[in-house]
Design a protein around this motif. Structure first.
Motif, PDB file in Angstrom:
ATOM      1  N   UNK A 236       0.844  -1.202   0.000  1.00 37.93           N
ATOM      2  CA  UNK A 236       0.000   0.000   0.000  1.00 37.93           C
ATOM      3  C   UNK A 236       0.879   1.253   0.000  1.00 37.93           C
ATOM      4  N   UNK A 237       0.213   2.376  -0.082  1.00 33.17           N
ATOM      5  CA  UNK A 237       0.921   3.652  -0.074  1.00 33.17           C
ATOM      6  C   UNK A 237       1.631   3.820   1.277  1.00 33.17           C
ATOM      7  N   UNK A 238       2.967   3.950   1.285  1.00 35.86           N
ATOM      8  CA  UNK A 238       3.677   4.032   2.565  1.00 35.86           C
ATOM      9  C   UNK A 238       3.307   5.262   3.383  1.00 35.86           C
ATOM     10  N   UNK A 239       2.616   6.213   2.768  1.00 38.75           N
ATOM     11  CA  UNK A 239       2.189   7.369   3.569  1.00 38.75           C
ATOM     12  C   UNK A 239       0.683   7.369   3.822  1.00 38.75           C
ATOM     13  N   UNK A 240       0.012   6.254   3.505  1.00 42.93           N
ATOM     14  CA  UNK A 240      -1.422   6.163   3.784  1.00 42.93           C
ATOM     15  C   UNK A 240      -1.658   6.297   5.281  1.00 42.93           C
ATOM     16  N   UNK A 241      -2.738   6.992   5.632  1.00 46.66           N
ATOM     17  CA  UNK A 241      -2.951   7.304   7.048  1.00 46.66           C
ATOM     18  C   UNK A 241      -4.424   7.169   7.391  1.00 46.66           C
ATOM     19  N   UNK A 242      -4.744   7.452   8.644  1.00 41.31           N
ATOM     20  CA  UNK A 242      -6.148   7.454   9.056  1.00 41.31           C
ATOM     21  C   UNK A 242      -6.834   8.679   8.467  1.00 41.31           C
ATOM     22  N   UNK A 243      -8.153   8.545   8.332  1.00 40.28           N
ATOM     23  CA  UNK A 243      -8.900   9.689   7.829  1.00 40.28           C
ATOM     24  C   UNK A 243      -8.815  10.842   8.837  1.00 40.28           C
ATOM     25  N   UNK A 244      -9.084  12.031   8.344  1.00 37.42           N
ATOM     26  CA  UNK A 244      -9.081  13.223   9.200  1.00 37.42           C
ATOM     27  C   UNK A 244      -9.967  12.975  10.420  1.00 37.42           C
ATOM     28  N   UNK A 245      -9.454  13.248  11.604  1.00 39.51           N
ATOM     29  CA  UNK A 245     -10.250  13.018  12.801  1.00 39.51           C
ATOM     30  C   UNK A 245     -10.894  14.314  13.276  1.00 39.51           C
ATOM     31  N   UNK A 246     -12.088  14.152  13.835  1.00 43.04           N
ATOM     32  CA  UNK A 246     -12.833  15.325  14.273  1.00 43.04           C
ATOM     33  C   UNK A 246     -12.161  16.006  15.457  1.00 43.04           C
ATOM     34  N   UNK A 247     -11.574  15.196  16.341  1.00 44.10           N
ATOM     35  CA  UNK A 247     -10.957  15.762  17.529  1.00 44.10           C
ATOM     36  C   UNK A 247      -9.447  15.619  17.444  1.00 44.10           C
ATOM     37  N   UNK A 248      -8.708  16.668  17.779  1.00 45.35           N
ATOM     38  CA  UNK A 248      -7.258  16.605  17.615  1.00 45.35           C
ATOM     39  C   UNK A 248      -6.623  15.468  18.403  1.00 45.35           C
ATOM     40  N   UNK A 249      -7.191  15.132  19.573  1.00 46.04           N
ATOM     41  CA  UNK A 249      -6.567  14.080  20.382  1.00 46.04           C
ATOM     42  C   UNK A 249      -6.705  12.702  19.755  1.00 46.04           C
TER      43      UNK A 249
END
Ligand code: ADP
Ligand code: MG
Length: 568
Positions: A549-562
């Protein structure tokens, strides 16, 4: 004269206590114990590292309710198993570790692999002892098995001195100890149950949390009745998934953050208010939330949050008590409550974001696309083992569970390297019970590495596990092959390579092939789908699908910064 050896006594005592599976690595002084175990009718699975053996044995405890045994040699063998004991104890899973140790007449003399094993195990177990004689073995084994499942389940250790393994005693001199009965069940006191019901009835935004204690406690039937009768929304913890199916109408997992934040009353079934539930505290929880805590461990009550009501007892029994009250009163939380419409609109909004990511098919793939297609192809009754950082976190939200105890992951201790051992245990149970369920092991590439050699174990026993390595070239993230090459030009890799990186496009699939399993390398949606279908159709041997997979793939934008910190 009918004589029996120490090895036979251990094996026969384990069998008498209904221990049916043993995982281990043999060597001096415990080879005979493994042989005696097989002779006594215990299935023996030889593993490649004691840590993985102990993970496997503990998974047997979680899946079957009866501990598996882990058999290890002295010194380093036992020390490797400590990781598994710690993991089991943290997870509240039963396991019995049997460790060979030095001959008694060489102790303190610098014997081969000498180590204070009984003492070393204390920190990682509920019980740690060495039988004082051959005659004492049956009762010590009974105590270890009983202690592992009574009260809060956990790890137990029995030490066997090397010279006791082959020593003999007349059978008539050994008192047999029959199988310990199942753990006694306790009910919550009725006054507290009544109080809990009145707190629940007064709630505006109630929530039920279902933890892995409920899964272990086999509370699925009564909890389902309770949820459906009371009409309450519920949220599973990672391993609470599947106690009720993830697609149940009352499941609000897709609105997890919102549900936790705004619930005014939480009915907690078998989950600790530790890091996994953000300690039950703000900013993730309402500061005034009232917790109704159901647990069989009194010491757990009040950790981090003082419960409004503590219901001490077995989850199935307590849930039955609560259900009876709800039925008697004919009470149901209204399905037209504002809380329900809020949760439902949040669920719909979150589903939309994941869906958009999942429908991308640009190569290299992202996590969401990979899990979307995996989830479409997995059978509903499959056992999903999962570990890794993003792989586990995102996978948890996208791979549904429909049956209890069908999800095993890094757990309370956040242990990486558990996956292959858990999968081997689950597959061994499937092989002996012939239920036709698939074991699928979804691994991050880093997580896979900790116990990767266990693919040989899978191949050796023809366990048809499907291992999917979601390969992003690193821990949390990695770099692509081009960047890796460029870094090589820049200087010594030990100075310039990011510590999180692993070898780009590592061929984990070839590792499986080396032992006769099926290895598949995939980059696209089409390749992923056909590789998974092919692997799922093969019941003869294990497969490993290496998904680049894309080595920089990440979680989707989260609503809360924490939420952007990993693991949260
Ligand atoms: P999770 O990982 O789902 O949050 P935890 O492991 O933190 O779950 O918590 C499980 C809890 O369940 C432990 O506190 C344990 O004492 C409790 N537990 C285990 N079995 C039972 C049972 N049969 N009845 C009641 N509580 C149980
Ligand atoms: Mg990775």
């Amino acid at each position: 004269m009918d004589e029996v050896t120490g090895a036979q006594l251990i094996a026969e005592s384990l069998k008498a206590q209904k221990v049916d599976y043993m995982f281990g690595i043999v060597g001096v002084p415990i080879i005979e114990v493994a042989m005696a175990a097989q002779a006594a009718g215990i299935r023996y699975v030889g593993m490649r590292n004691e840590q993985a053996a102990c993970y496997a044995a503990s998974a047997i405890g979680y899946i079957t309710g009866r501990p598996g045994a882990c058999l290890v040699v002295s010194g380093p063998g036992l020390i490797h198993a400590l990781g598994g004991m710690a993991n089991a104890n943290m997870n509240c899973w039963p396991v019995v570790v049997i460790g060979g140790s030095s001959d008694r007449n060489q102790e303190t003399a610098g014997a081969f692999q000498e180590f204070p094993q009984v003492e070393a195990c204390r920190l990682y177990s509920k019980f740690s002892a060495r039988p004082s004689s051959l005659e004492a073995i049956p009762s010590v084994i009974e105590k270890a098995v009983r202690t592992s499942i009574y009260g809060r389940p956990g790890a137990c250790y029995v030490d066997i001195a090397g010279d006791m393994v082959n020593a003999k005693v007349e059978r008539s001199k050994v008192r047999e100890v029959s199988c310990c009965p199942p753990p006694p069940v306790s009910l919550a006191d009725q006054g507290s149950v009544t109080e809990a019901i009145s707190v629940l009835k007064a709630a505006k935004t109630p929530l039920v949390i279902i933890g892995k204690g409920a899964a272990y406690g086999r509370a699925e039937t009564v909890l389902r009745e309770f949820i459906e009768t009371s009409g309450l929304p519920f949220l599973p913890t990672p391993m609470g998934k599947g106690v009720l199916p993830d697609d149940h109408a009352n499941c609000v997992a897709a609105a997890r953050s919102r549900a936790l934040l705004q619930a005014d009353v939480i009915l907690l079934f078998g989950a600790r208010l530790n890091w996994m539930l953000h300690f039950g505290l703000p900013p993730r929880f309402n500061p005034n939330v009232k917790i109704i805590q159901v647990d069989l461990c009194a010491e757990e009550m009040g950790n981090n949050v003082r419960p409004a009501v503590a219901l001490l007892g077995d989850i199935s029994a307590v849930a039955t008590q609560l259900l009876m009250c709800v039925r008697r009163d004919g009470w149901k939380y209204p399905s037209n409550a504002e809380w329900w419409s809020m949760l439902k609109s949040k669920i719909a909004a979150n589903a939309k974001i994941s869906k958009a990511l999942a429908l991308q098919s640009t190569v290299p793939l992202n996590y969401y696309t990979v899990f979307h297609h995996i989830s479409q192809l997995l059978p509903h009754d499959c056992i999903i083992v999962s570990e890794g950082a993003n792989t586990m976190d995102i996978g948890r939200t996208m791979l549904n569970n429909y049956l209890p105890r069908h999800r095993l992951d890094a757990g309370t201790f956040g242990t990486m390297g558990v996956g292959l051992g858990f999968a081997i245990a689950a597959a061994a149970v499937e092989a002996s019970q012939n239920t036709g369920r698939r074991v699928v092991c979804v691994e991050g590439d880093s997580a896979f590495g900790f116990s990767g050699m266990e693919v040989e174990t899978m191949c050796r026993y023809s366990l048809p596990v499907v291992v999917i390595v979601v390969n992003n070239n690193g821990i949390y993230s990695g770099v692509d092959s081009e960047t890796w090459k460029a870094m090589k030009q820049m200087g010594e890799l030990t100075s310039v390579a990011p510590p999180v990186s692993l070898l780009p496009e590592a061929r984990y699939d070839e590792v499986m092939k080396a032992f006769g399993g099926r290895g598949l390398l995939v980059r696209t949606v089409e390749e992923l789908r056909s590789a998974l279908q092919l692997s799922l159709s093969d019941w003869e041997r294990p497969s490993l699908i290496n998904v680049l997979i894309d080595p920089s793939s990440d979680r989707k934008q989260q609503e809360f910064p924490w939420l952007t910190r990993s693991n949260l």
